[in-house]
Design a protein around this motif. Sequence first.
Motif, PDB file in Angstrom:
ATOM      1  N   UNK A  23       7.486   1.551   8.731  1.00 35.45           N
ATOM      2  CA  UNK A  23       5.767   1.155   7.848  1.00 35.45           C
ATOM      3  C   UNK A  23       5.693   0.472   6.716  1.00 35.45           C
ATOM      4  N   UNK A  24       4.942  -0.591   6.389  1.00 39.56           N
ATOM      5  CA  UNK A  24       5.511  -0.948   4.839  1.00 39.56           C
ATOM      6  C   UNK A  24       5.162  -0.250   3.496  1.00 39.56           C
ATOM      7  N   UNK A  25       4.642   0.879   3.620  1.00 38.09           N
ATOM      8  CA  UNK A  25       4.083   1.828   2.589  1.00 38.09           C
ATOM      9  C   UNK A  25       4.798   3.111   3.266  1.00 38.09           C
ATOM     10  N   UNK A  26       5.602   3.430   4.234  1.00 39.01           N
ATOM     11  CA  UNK A  26       6.511   4.211   4.551  1.00 39.01           C
ATOM     12  C   UNK A  26       7.373   4.611   5.154  1.00 39.01           C
ATOM     13  N   UNK A  27       9.126   5.485   3.823  1.00 39.42           N
ATOM     14  CA  UNK A  27       9.827   6.217   3.926  1.00 39.42           C
ATOM     15  C   UNK A  27      10.228   7.346   4.999  1.00 39.42           C
ATOM     16  N   UNK A  32      11.978  13.580   7.653  1.00 42.73           N
ATOM     17  CA  UNK A  32      10.582  13.631   6.266  1.00 42.73           C
ATOM     18  C   UNK A  32       9.790  12.558   6.832  1.00 42.73           C
ATOM     19  N   UNK A  33       8.522  11.937   6.455  1.00 38.24           N
ATOM     20  CA  UNK A  33       8.269  10.827   6.515  1.00 38.24           C
ATOM     21  C   UNK A  33       7.608  10.828   5.493  1.00 38.24           C
ATOM     22  N   UNK A  34       7.493  10.721   4.153  1.00 38.99           N
ATOM     23  CA  UNK A  34       6.453  10.274   2.891  1.00 38.99           C
ATOM     24  C   UNK A  34       5.985   8.721   3.323  1.00 38.99           C
ATOM     25  N   UNK A  35       4.592   8.711   2.955  1.00 40.99           N
ATOM     26  CA  UNK A  35       3.775   7.389   2.003  1.00 40.99           C
ATOM     27  C   UNK A  35       3.587   7.486   0.957  1.00 40.99           C
ATOM     28  N   UNK A  36       3.146   6.247   0.377  1.00 42.59           N
ATOM     29  CA  UNK A  36       3.462   6.074  -1.402  1.00 42.59           C
ATOM     30  C   UNK A  36       2.166   5.445  -1.426  1.00 42.59           C
ATOM     31  N   UNK A  77      -0.186   5.945  -7.770  1.00 48.52           N
ATOM     32  CA  UNK A  77       0.823   7.469  -8.329  1.00 48.52           C
ATOM     33  C   UNK A  77       1.510   8.120  -8.180  1.00 48.52           C
ATOM     34  N   UNK A  78       2.040   7.958  -6.754  1.00 52.03           N
ATOM     35  CA  UNK A  78       2.720   8.769  -6.531  1.00 52.03           C
ATOM     36  C   UNK A  78       4.269   8.608  -6.879  1.00 52.03           C
ATOM     37  N   UNK A  79       4.722   9.478  -7.768  1.00 50.43           N
ATOM     38  CA  UNK A  79       6.048   8.856  -9.035  1.00 50.43           C
ATOM     39  C   UNK A  79       7.023   9.536  -7.706  1.00 50.43           C
ATOM     40  N   UNK A  80       7.230  10.843  -7.169  1.00 51.56           N
ATOM     41  CA  UNK A  80       8.011  10.410  -5.789  1.00 51.56           C
ATOM     42  C   UNK A  80       9.068  10.332  -4.792  1.00 51.56           C
ATOM     43  N   UNK A  81       7.053   9.809  -4.344  1.00 53.04           N
ATOM     44  CA  UNK A  81       7.088   9.058  -2.983  1.00 53.04           C
ATOM     45  C   UNK A  81       7.716   7.589  -2.983  1.00 53.04           C
ATOM     46  N   UNK A  82       7.177   6.559  -4.419  1.00 56.18           N
ATOM     47  CA  UNK A  82       7.447   5.636  -4.610  1.00 56.18           C
ATOM     48  C   UNK A  82       9.077   6.031  -4.576  1.00 56.18           C
TER      49      UNK A  82
END
Length: 416
Positions: free
Chosen positions: A69-73, A122-126, A129-134
């Motif tokens: 998704x556009x904001x996920x990895x 693992x799936x992270x959404x940005x 202010x999310x330093x690690x997720x970004x």
Amino acid sequence: MYTEIADPQPTGRLRARPHRRNLGHRILGSGLVEALAAPHGVDRYLELVRPGWSLRDLRAEVIAVRHPAPESVTLTLRPNHLWRGYEAGQFVRCTVEIDGVQRARCYSPASSAHRADGLIELTARTHPEGLVSRFLHDHAVPGMVFGLEPAAGDFVLPPKRPEHLVLISGGSGITPVMSMLRTLLDEGHRGRIAFLHYARTPDRVPYARELEEIAARSPGVSVAFAYTRAADADDSRRGRSRQGQEQLRQGEEHFRQGQEHFRQTQGHFCQGHFCQGHFCPEHLLAVGADPGTEAYVCGPPGLIDAVRAVGEPERVHSESFVPPARTIDTGDAVGAVSFARSGVDAPNTGATLLEQAEAAGLKPLHGCRMGICHTCTCRKLAGTVRNLRTGEISATADEDIQICVSVPAGSVALDL
């Protein structure tokens, strides 16, 4: 009714050639080899062969990266031999190096606890202010190495699996319940499973296609997606990828097709796999569940509160990935915060003790920053604090507190 699993312990770890591998570890970990590898140690040389290898440190190597998704990895990790698996719903504290600084965050695996190859997804959404997720979204590549800690958390399925259950998620909370669904399917679960996910718009659902495929081939599984900002579709299209725009267009089409259904039922807005709006009892009915169904919900506090208000309290199990709202006015802060071990004193700003420690130049250990992982636990020597998650106020001296969700009510001294 329940389905009992004879051995519910997780099996998601590497199992290939255990005897040969253990022999190799014993040899590499022997005093002779350590002496020969001095002064750097064996791990330093193992890293040259494969960065994820280590005799003593739990690590994982990224072997695949995709953006569902556009904001996920979504990252696929290969853990080393020290990994002992997890239960579906638990979280893992991951450490990654960013600009020379080790940063730790907690993520829940989305993969089945019984995944045969031992890999972790693992799936992270940005977040703004999310330093690690970004960083992970923009820079994660195969070959990157994470530090890991053993899985933790009590948001898990019971050993006796409920025969019928509903999995409810909102936003990034989809990962632990996705793990639960995949795990139950791997176990051959024969009861009914309802899956209900809430997102702002259709392009923000990372596992939409897989969930629809699961529902299509699994008679006991029903799936629905609820979109809370469908009316703002035109605005959300701005800046989206072409794939996201197409998903959004399809979602809008489903809503248009469902308008007549909505008018006829005079109730919930659901059509096929799609619903509109925030959680309500009708959404449960749309996926074949009811307020008495055993529910596992992960998402923002508002969603959890809404499910608890409808369901039977003892049947609602929850976890939130959203930091608790600060209910103390920072303008009314008084006193000072003393970091005894560091010899630093600072005026109380009303922020969490973790934030105040960082503002004072300290670098305390932390993970989730929302009171889940307990990595930031620190000894309070004196003073009164309020827990933002529970609202509990404690003036007990010499007690352990989670500084990421503790706000001082007056002067406080920490062993930090």
